[in-house]
Design a protein around this motif. Structure first.
Motif, PDB file in Angstrom:
ATOM      1  N   THR A 217     -68.820  -9.134 -45.858  1.00  0.00           N
ATOM      2  CA  THR A 217     -67.424  -9.164 -45.439  1.00  0.00           C
ATOM      3  C   THR A 217     -66.988 -10.615 -45.299  1.00  0.00           C
ATOM      4  OG1 THR A 217     -67.473  -7.038 -44.276  1.00  0.00           O
ATOM      5  CG2 THR A 217     -65.829  -8.627 -43.551  1.00  0.00           C
TER       6      THR A 217
ATOM      7  N   CYS B 199     -63.190  -5.551 -45.387  1.00  0.00           N
ATOM      8  CA  CYS B 199     -63.251  -5.661 -43.929  1.00  0.00           C
ATOM      9  C   CYS B 199     -63.765  -4.402 -43.237  1.00  0.00           C
ATOM     10  CB  CYS B 199     -61.884  -6.042 -43.367  1.00  0.00           C
ATOM     11  SG  CYS B 199     -60.665  -4.707 -43.383  1.00  0.00           S
ATOM     12  N   THR B 200     -64.129  -3.368 -44.001  1.00  0.00           N
ATOM     13  CA  THR B 200     -64.590  -2.142 -43.348  1.00  0.00           C
ATOM     14  C   THR B 200     -65.863  -1.610 -43.992  1.00  0.00           C
ATOM     15  OG1 THR B 200     -62.254  -1.614 -42.953  1.00  0.00           O
ATOM     16  CG2 THR B 200     -63.858   0.085 -42.425  1.00  0.00           C
TER      17      THR B 200
ATOM     18  N   LYS C 114     -55.631   2.919 -43.564  1.00  0.00           N
ATOM     19  CA  LYS C 114     -56.394   1.863 -44.234  1.00  0.00           C
ATOM     20  C   LYS C 114     -56.446   2.157 -45.729  1.00  0.00           C
ATOM     21  CE  LYS C 114     -59.886  -0.151 -42.462  1.00  0.00           C
ATOM     22  NZ  LYS C 114     -59.303  -1.401 -41.925  1.00  0.00           N
TER      23      LYS C 114
ATOM     24  N   ASP D 205     -65.003  -1.584 -38.353  1.00  0.00           N
ATOM     25  CA  ASP D 205     -63.622  -1.911 -38.729  1.00  0.00           C
ATOM     26  C   ASP D 205     -63.264  -3.309 -38.223  1.00  0.00           C
ATOM     27  OD1 ASP D 205     -61.072  -1.694 -39.662  1.00  0.00           O
ATOM     28  OD2 ASP D 205     -60.358  -0.379 -38.067  1.00  0.00           O
TER      29      ASP D 205
ATOM     30  N   THR E  51     -60.483  -1.861 -48.569  1.00  0.00           N
ATOM     31  CA  THR E  51     -61.163  -2.395 -47.387  1.00  0.00           C
ATOM     32  C   THR E  51     -62.637  -2.002 -47.314  1.00  0.00           C
ATOM     33  OG1 THR E  51     -60.588  -0.489 -46.007  1.00  0.00           O
ATOM     34  CG2 THR E  51     -59.004  -2.291 -46.092  1.00  0.00           C
TER      35      THR E  51
ATOM     36  N   LYS F 265     -55.753  -5.610 -40.402  1.00  0.00           N
ATOM     37  CA  LYS F 265     -56.621  -4.439 -40.533  1.00  0.00           C
ATOM     38  C   LYS F 265     -56.885  -3.993 -41.970  1.00  0.00           C
ATOM     39  CE  LYS F 265     -57.765  -2.535 -36.465  1.00  0.00           C
ATOM     40  NZ  LYS F 265     -59.096  -1.972 -36.145  1.00  0.00           N
ATOM     41  N   ASN F 266     -56.257  -4.608 -42.956  1.00  0.00           N
ATOM     42  CA  ASN F 266     -56.415  -4.116 -44.324  1.00  0.00           C
ATOM     43  C   ASN F 266     -56.889  -5.192 -45.292  1.00  0.00           C
ATOM     44  OD1 ASN F 266     -55.534  -1.150 -45.085  1.00  0.00           O
ATOM     45  ND2 ASN F 266     -54.323  -1.767 -43.303  1.00  0.00           N
ATOM     46  N   ARG F 267     -57.685  -6.116 -44.809  1.00  0.00           N
ATOM     47  CA  ARG F 267     -58.270  -7.144 -45.666  1.00  0.00           C
ATOM     48  C   ARG F 267     -59.354  -6.545 -46.572  1.00  0.00           C
ATOM     49  NH1 ARG F 267     -56.476 -12.711 -45.685  1.00  0.00           N
ATOM     50  NH2 ARG F 267     -55.123 -12.869 -43.863  1.00  0.00           N
ATOM     51  N   ASP F 268     -59.461  -7.081 -47.784  1.00  0.00           N
ATOM     52  CA  ASP F 268     -60.559  -6.678 -48.669  1.00  0.00           C
ATOM     53  C   ASP F 268     -61.889  -6.880 -47.952  1.00  0.00           C
ATOM     54  OD1 ASP F 268     -58.617  -6.277 -50.588  1.00  0.00           O
ATOM     55  OD2 ASP F 268     -59.074  -8.119 -51.697  1.00  0.00           O
TER      56      ASP F 268
END
Length: 262
Positions: free
Chosen positions: A85, A151-152, A73, A128, A77, A146-149
């Protein structure tokens, strides 16, 4: 001890938890809603595990993997506790994943499983989020899934390793708008924390503030704009995030601002 990083009074502070309040490194105290929460550590390399809970693999009609299924990641993120988010407008299915995050404390190379905990500084919580629309399958997780701004979310606290008696026996729960939607235990991991540290360090050097997100149990469901999602891990705390629309995110101009203006 519980450690945090927060913004208060125009400055970034290291902080600790004291009697239900946030004690800043300069001695002042603040309440949870008075600060902007940042990730409790500045993430370096971040490893994420797929299908590391047998019950989650089963609900997705997959078999548990024979060796750790790992992907990376980016730092874009991560946001802190009480962050926002964004959910892209075209998304059909975006779900949370409550995960125990293991923070590495010192340089680790070719670590034996029996020594693995010596290389851990502490534990925190990660949520996540996944945009399932882009997920080819759990063995080939698309970057867009899985690597959107933003998103974690991660935090709020980094809890010292010695304050968690058994990280492989912790209850995980997720709530959407106060309703319990996910519950599991770290005891159900396919690959334990020592397994993961030994595996990763066998072919690469781990360093301080590298983070391992250890996977999620079954019970991931869709989220909607306006939902408050709380991921909770026994002994570590409760991590809150709110789902916002793409319009709110775009008003901020970029992912970093979207994570920090609220």
């Amino acid at each position: 001890m519980k450690h945090a990083r927060v913004a208060f009074g125009g400055l970034i502070h290291d902080a600790v938890e004291q009697n239900g309040k946030i004690k800043l490194h300069d001695g002042r105290t603040a309440l949870e809603h008075e600060v902007v929460w940042l990730p409790p550590v500045q993430p370096r390399t971040v490893f994420t595990l797929g299908l590391n809970y047998a019950d989650h693999a089963k609900e997705l009609s997959f078999s548990a993997p024979e060796e750790p299924l790992v992907f990376l990641k980016g730092p874009n993120t991560f946001i802190g506790h009480r962050g926002y988010t964004y959910r892209p407008s075209h998304t059909e299915f975006m779900h949370y994943e409550c995960e125990l995050a293991v923070v590495i404390g010192k340089t680790a190379r070719n670590v034996k499983k029996e020594d693995a905990y010596d290389y851990v500084s502490g534990y925190t919580i990660a949520n996540d989020y996944v945009i399932r629309d882009y997920l080819e399958n759990y063995y080939r997780p698309n970057l867009r899934a899985k690597n959107r701004d933003t998103c974690t979310p991660i935090g709020p606290w980094l809890v010292d390793k010695d304050d968690i008696a058994d990280p492989m026996n912790l209850t995980l729960r997720t709530y959407i708008n106060g309703e319990l939607t996910q519950e599991g235990t770290t005891a159900d991991m396919v690959f334990s924390i020592p397994d993961l540290i030994a595996f990763l360090s066998s072919f690469m050097t781990l360093g301080p503030n590298d983070i391992i997100l250890t996977g999620t149990p079954k019970g991931s469901v869709d989220t909607a704009i306006g939902d408050e999602v709380i991921t909770e891990i026994e002994g570590i705390g409760r991590l809150a995030s709110t789902i916002v629309g793409e319009d709110v995110y775009e008003e901020a101009g970029d992912g970093q601002n979207a994570a920090s203006i609220y």
